[in-house]
Design an enzyme around this catalytic site. Structure first.
Site, PDB file in Angstrom:
ATOM      1  NE  ARG A   9      35.041  50.364  41.188  1.00 16.04           N
ATOM      2  CZ  ARG A   9      35.490  49.138  41.369  1.00 16.04           C
ATOM      3  NH1 ARG A   9      35.937  48.763  42.545  1.00 16.04           N
ATOM      4  NH2 ARG A   9      35.497  48.280  40.383  1.00 16.04           N
ATOM      5  CB  CYS A  10      27.283  52.533  42.154  1.00 15.44           C
ATOM      6  SG  CYS A  10      25.519  52.223  41.907  1.00 15.44           S
ATOM      7  CB  SER A  11      25.957  53.276  36.514  1.00 13.77           C
ATOM      8  OG  SER A  11      25.010  52.254  36.747  1.00 13.77           O
TER       9      SER A  11
END
Length: 112
Positions: A9-11
């Site tokens: 979920r972390c870019s």
């Protein structure tokens, strides 16, 4: 082979994974929010990163602000906080050949 402690979920984590793929690197993904490292594993990671636990803590997370901010915590207490709340672990962390880097910026992984 690179091991990537990854949060999909972390870019920055996704970008780091892409940098590794673009470099044709074989990657083992550890979704550390699901597969929380043990205390010993986290200590090994900190040693490979050559940083104290405080430098690996995400201090902008709500759980940090609500439970730990302003407290004078020992190294052990910081490690326990990250194990009990893996969201607090800075991401992504790439490990290869006994060395580790934080993928911020994602291109840091190319230093491995």
């Amino acid at each position: 082979m690179t091991t990537l402690y990854h949060n999909p979920r972390c870019s920055k984590s996704r970008q780091t994974l892409q940098v590794l793929k673009d470099a044709n690197e074989e990657v083992t993904i550890v979704e550390y929010l699901k597969e929380v490292p043990t205390i010993d594993e986290l200590k090994k990671i900190l040693k490979m990163l050559d940083i104290p636990a405080r430098k690996l803590v995400r201090t902008n997370e709500a759980v940090w602000k609500e439970n730990y901010k302003g407290k004078d915590l020992t190294e052990e207490q910081l490690i326990e906080a990250m194990i009990n709340n893996p969201k607090l672990i800075e991401r992504p962390i790439a490990i290869k050949n006994g060395k580790a880097v934080i993928g911020r910026p994602p291109e840091n992984v190319l230093n491995l």
